[in-house]
Design an enzyme around this catalytic site. Structure first.
Site, PDB file in Angstrom:
ATOM      1  N   VAL A 240      -8.010  25.763  15.822  1.00 26.39           N
ATOM      2  CA  VAL A 240      -8.216  25.799  14.369  1.00 26.39           C
ATOM      3  C   VAL A 240      -9.370  26.719  13.976  1.00 26.39           C
ATOM      4  CG1 VAL A 240      -7.231  23.496  13.996  1.00 26.39           C
ATOM      5  CG2 VAL A 240      -9.712  23.738  14.304  1.00 26.39           C
TER       6      VAL A 240
ATOM      7  N   CYS B 135      -2.769  25.905  19.419  1.00 24.84           N
ATOM      8  CA  CYS B 135      -3.475  26.462  18.255  1.00 24.84           C
ATOM      9  C   CYS B 135      -4.918  26.007  18.234  1.00 24.84           C
ATOM     10  CB  CYS B 135      -2.776  26.006  16.975  1.00 24.84           C
ATOM     11  SG  CYS B 135      -3.620  26.483  15.448  1.00 24.84           S
TER      12      CYS B 135
ATOM     13  N   TYR C 208     -22.990  17.021  12.878  1.00 17.45           N
ATOM     14  CA  TYR C 208     -21.680  16.361  12.765  1.00 17.45           C
ATOM     15  C   TYR C 208     -21.574  15.692  11.400  1.00 17.45           C
ATOM     16  CZ  TYR C 208     -17.858  13.108  13.813  1.00 17.45           C
ATOM     17  OH  TYR C 208     -16.673  12.392  13.782  1.00 17.45           O
TER      18      TYR C 208
ATOM     19  N   ALA D 111      -2.071   9.300  17.359  1.00 20.22           N
ATOM     20  CA  ALA D 111      -1.647   8.103  16.611  1.00 20.22           C
ATOM     21  C   ALA D 111      -1.056   8.494  15.256  1.00 20.22           C
ATOM     22  CB  ALA D 111      -2.825   7.158  16.427  1.00 20.22           C
TER      23      ALA D 111
ATOM     24  N   GLY E 218      -5.305  11.928  16.383  1.00 19.07           N
ATOM     25  CA  GLY E 218      -4.207  12.852  16.065  1.00 19.07           C
ATOM     26  C   GLY E 218      -2.898  12.424  16.689  1.00 19.07           C
TER      27      GLY E 218
HETATM   28  N1  LIG Z   1     -13.483   8.746  17.513  1.00 13.71           N
HETATM   29  C1  LIG Z   1     -14.203   8.380  16.459  1.00 13.71           C
HETATM   30  O1  LIG Z   1     -15.037   7.442  16.506  1.00 13.71           O
HETATM   31  C2  LIG Z   1     -14.024   9.090  15.162  1.00 13.71           C
HETATM   32  C3  LIG Z   1     -13.396  10.333  15.070  1.00 13.71           C
HETATM   33  N2  LIG Z   1     -13.311  10.938  13.835  1.00 13.71           N
HETATM   34  C4  LIG Z   1     -12.681  12.250  13.706  1.00 13.71           C
HETATM   35  O2  LIG Z   1     -11.307  12.135  14.058  1.00 13.71           O
HETATM   36  C5  LIG Z   1     -10.819  13.412  14.503  1.00 13.71           C
HETATM   37  C6  LIG Z   1     -10.117  13.223  15.839  1.00 13.71           C
HETATM   38  O3  LIG Z   1     -11.086  12.754  16.740  1.00 13.71           O
HETATM   39  P1  LIG Z   1     -10.721  11.856  18.025  1.00 13.71           P
HETATM   40  O4  LIG Z   1      -9.264  11.580  18.048  1.00 13.71           O
HETATM   41  O5  LIG Z   1     -11.678  10.745  18.073  1.00 13.71           O
HETATM   42  O6  LIG Z   1     -11.113  12.885  19.168  1.00 13.71           O
HETATM   43  P2  LIG Z   1     -10.401  13.290  20.530  1.00 13.71           P
HETATM   44  O7  LIG Z   1     -11.426  14.109  21.244  1.00 13.71           O
HETATM   45  O8  LIG Z   1      -9.809  12.103  21.174  1.00 13.71           O
HETATM   46  O9  LIG Z   1      -9.187  14.243  20.045  1.00 13.71           O
HETATM   47  C7  LIG Z   1      -9.467  15.436  19.383  1.00 13.71           C
HETATM   48  C8  LIG Z   1      -8.281  16.359  19.565  1.00 13.71           C
HETATM   49  O10 LIG Z   1      -8.567  17.573  18.871  1.00 13.71           O
HETATM   50  C9  LIG Z   1      -8.330  18.667  19.722  1.00 13.71           C
HETATM   51  N3  LIG Z   1      -9.190  19.800  19.354  1.00 13.71           N
HETATM   52  C10 LIG Z   1     -10.521  19.915  19.550  1.00 13.71           C
HETATM   53  N4  LIG Z   1     -10.952  21.113  19.131  1.00 13.71           N
HETATM   54  C11 LIG Z   1      -9.864  21.772  18.649  1.00 13.71           C
HETATM   55  C12 LIG Z   1      -9.653  23.043  18.071  1.00 13.71           C
HETATM   56  N5  LIG Z   1     -10.669  23.925  17.945  1.00 13.71           N
HETATM   57  N6  LIG Z   1      -8.413  23.373  17.670  1.00 13.71           N
HETATM   58  C13 LIG Z   1      -7.381  22.512  17.836  1.00 13.71           C
HETATM   59  N7  LIG Z   1      -7.499  21.291  18.395  1.00 13.71           N
HETATM   60  C14 LIG Z   1      -8.736  20.934  18.784  1.00 13.71           C
HETATM   61  C15 LIG Z   1      -8.608  18.150  21.130  1.00 13.71           C
HETATM   62  O11 LIG Z   1      -7.983  18.949  22.105  1.00 13.71           O
HETATM   63  C16 LIG Z   1      -8.055  16.743  21.042  1.00 13.71           C
HETATM   64  O12 LIG Z   1      -6.697  16.704  21.365  1.00 13.71           O
HETATM   65  C17 LIG Z   1     -12.046  14.315  14.582  1.00 13.71           C
HETATM   66  O13 LIG Z   1     -12.110  15.112  13.409  1.00 13.71           O
HETATM   67  C18 LIG Z   1     -13.220  13.330  14.599  1.00 13.71           C
HETATM   68  O14 LIG Z   1     -14.403  13.893  14.083  1.00 13.71           O
HETATM   69  C19 LIG Z   1     -13.778  10.357  12.689  1.00 13.71           C
HETATM   70  C20 LIG Z   1     -14.378   9.137  12.750  1.00 13.71           C
HETATM   71  C21 LIG Z   1     -14.553   8.421  13.978  1.00 13.71           C
HETATM   72  C1  LIG Z   2     -24.052   6.553  16.147  1.00 12.57           C
HETATM   73  C2  LIG Z   2     -23.597   7.098  17.456  1.00 12.57           C
HETATM   74  C3  LIG Z   2     -22.978   8.435  17.307  1.00 12.57           C
HETATM   75  O1  LIG Z   2     -23.626   9.394  16.973  1.00 12.57           O
HETATM   76  C4  LIG Z   2     -21.573   8.470  17.613  1.00 12.57           C
HETATM   77  C5  LIG Z   2     -20.612   8.866  16.787  1.00 12.57           C
HETATM   78  C6  LIG Z   2     -19.250   8.618  17.251  1.00 12.57           C
HETATM   79  C7  LIG Z   2     -18.085   8.727  16.563  1.00 12.57           C
HETATM   80  C8  LIG Z   2     -17.770   9.682  15.482  1.00 12.57           C
HETATM   81  C9  LIG Z   2     -18.118   9.315  14.097  1.00 12.57           C
HETATM   82  O2  LIG Z   2     -17.158   9.942  13.275  1.00 12.57           O
HETATM   83  C10 LIG Z   2     -18.196   7.870  13.751  1.00 12.57           C
HETATM   84  C11 LIG Z   2     -18.977   7.514  12.693  1.00 12.57           C
HETATM   85  C12 LIG Z   2     -19.128   6.149  12.292  1.00 12.57           C
HETATM   86  C13 LIG Z   2     -20.072   5.820  11.336  1.00 12.57           C
HETATM   87  C14 LIG Z   2     -20.209   4.465  10.880  1.00 12.57           C
HETATM   88  C15 LIG Z   2     -21.206   4.026  10.098  1.00 12.57           C
HETATM   89  C16 LIG Z   2     -22.285   4.943   9.578  1.00 12.57           C
HETATM   90  O3  LIG Z   2     -21.841   5.655   8.470  1.00 12.57           O
HETATM   91  C17 LIG Z   2     -23.553   4.140   9.297  1.00 12.57           C
HETATM   92  C18 LIG Z   2     -24.728   5.071   9.058  1.00 12.57           C
HETATM   93  C19 LIG Z   2     -26.062   4.383   9.219  1.00 12.57           C
HETATM   94  C20 LIG Z   2     -26.275   3.307   8.163  1.00 12.57           C
HETATM   95  O4  LIG Z   2     -25.921   3.544   6.994  1.00 12.57           O
HETATM   96  O5  LIG Z   2     -26.786   2.237   8.538  1.00 12.57           O
END
Ligand SMILES: NC(=O)C1=CN([C@@H]2O[C@H](COP(=O)(O)OP(=O)(O)OC[C@H]3O[C@@H](n4cnc5c(N)ncnc54)[C@H](O)[C@@H]3O)[C@@H](O)[C@H]2O)C=CC1
Ligand SMILES: CCC(=O)/C=C/C=C\C[C@@H](O)/C=C/C=C/C=C\[C@@H](O)CCCC(=O)O
Length: 258
Positions: free
Chosen positions: A65, A63, A151, A20, A18
């Site tokens: 969400v 806020c 998730y 970025a 967020g």
């Molecule tokens: N980090 C990863 O590997 C991946 C993350 N995502 C998604 O990207 C989005 C952002 O995640 P990240 O930046 O990695 O996490 P992060 O934990 O670094 O940042 C999340 C932000 O959302 C805020 N937040 C959490 N709950 C909230 C609520 N109820 N209301 C308002 N703000 C809230 C937190 O305070 C934080 O600032 C999420 O939806 C996550 O599922 C998707 C794919 C991969």
């Molecule tokens: C796997 C470890 C775990 O549960 C951590 C998740 C951490 C980050 C958040 C999530 O949004 C990232 C997801 C990334 C997924 C990437 C690839 C998968 O879709 C592969 C699924 C398995 C497969 O098809 O081999």
């Protein structure tokens, strides 16, 4: 869509992806309302961004969400401050299989709530000027993660909701494009202490780390660049864009009517 002078709302803006997204929107000329439940981090980031981009370009609003009332108030304040809303990034999300109801409440219900409330400000049918909504899902919404089934369900739901809303918007004449961002593993706090986030599936931690090693980890800036493509390319509606170490790739979904 050119971003100069446009007004954007980013949820979960205080950290990670967020933050970025907020920065790349500011770099490209937009004004940004940062919404986050973390007031300390949000206010600190706003002060930093005010110095870099000017005080009239950013607004932090505390806020959660999960709250219709808080989102409604934040959108109203944004519209009053910036003269409307052109871009919404429903980005806030958590990963915690132990508190799975909260995960659903934030990751899926929060996206639905934000989208529906934004229509009141953005839709051309309700006096808005149209715009674009980008929902942050995950590659887990395309390829399910056995380590975090709830998730995965929330992210699959965000993908399906986004694609349905994109078609509904085009058919209704809202003037709003709606797309979904599907990042792979990204270096943020959400990736820290993964095992503790897996709840009853923490015994699958080794599998989690194998998947992370196989897929790789990208930077938040890689995700923000994909968001910019979905926001600025007016041909994109109902698209799911994956981004991981191998690059970026639009998902090809089956079509049943063509
Ligand atoms: N980090 C990863 O590997 C991946 C993350 N995502 C998604 O990207 C989005 C952002 O995640 P990240 O930046 O990695 O996490 P992060 O934990 O670094 O940042 C999340 C932000 O959302 C805020 N937040 C959490 N709950 C909230 C609520 N109820 N209301 C308002 N703000 C809230 C937190 O305070 C934080 O600032 C999420 O939806 C996550 O599922 C998707 C794919 C991969
Ligand atoms: C796997 C470890 C775990 O549960 C951590 C998740 C951490 C980050 C958040 C999530 O949004 C990232 C997801 C990334 C997924 C990437 C690839 C998968 O879709 C592969 C699924 C398995 C497969 O098809 O081999």
């Amino acid at each position: 869509m050119a971003l100069n002078g446009k007004s954007a709302v980013v949820t979960g803006a205080a950290m990670g992806i967020g933050r970025a997204i907020t920065e790349i929107l500011l770099q490209n000329g937009a004004q940004v309302a940062l919404l986050d439940v973390n007031k300390t981090a949000g206010e600190s980031l706003m002060e930093e961004l005010n110095k870099q981009y000017g005080a009239d370009r950013t607004l932090f609003l505390s806020c959660n969400v999960e709250s219709e009332e808080q989102i409604k108030a934040a959108f109203q304040k944004t519209a009053e401050t910036f003269g409307g809303i052109d871009i919404l990034c429903n980005n806030a999300g958590i990963l915690n299989e132990s508190t799975w109801e909260k995960t659903v409440s934030i990751n899926l219900m929060g996206v639905i709530r934000g989208t529906y409330l934004a229509l009141e400000h953005m839709s051309k049918l309700s006096g808005g000027r149209g715009g674009v909504i980008i929902n942050t899902a995950s590659m887990a919404g395309i390829g399910p993660l056995p380590t975090c089934p709830v998730y995965t369900a929330t992210k699959s739901g965000v993908v399906g909701f986004t694609r349905a809303m994109a078609t509904a918007s085009a058919a209704s004449g809202y003037g709003i494009r709606i797309n979904v961002l599907c990042p792979g593993f990204v270096q943020t706090d959400l990736m820290s202490n993964i095992t503790t986030r897996l709840g009853q599936f923490s015994h699958l931690a080794d599998l989690a780390h194998q998947l992370i090693d196989k897929i790789g980890i990208i930077k938040v800036s890689d995700v923000a660049e994909c968001l910019l493509e979905l926001v600025t390319d007016d041909t994109k509606n109902g698209e799911a864009l994956m981004v991981f170490e191998k690059g970026r790739q639009y998902v090809n979904f089956p079509s049943f009517t063509q």
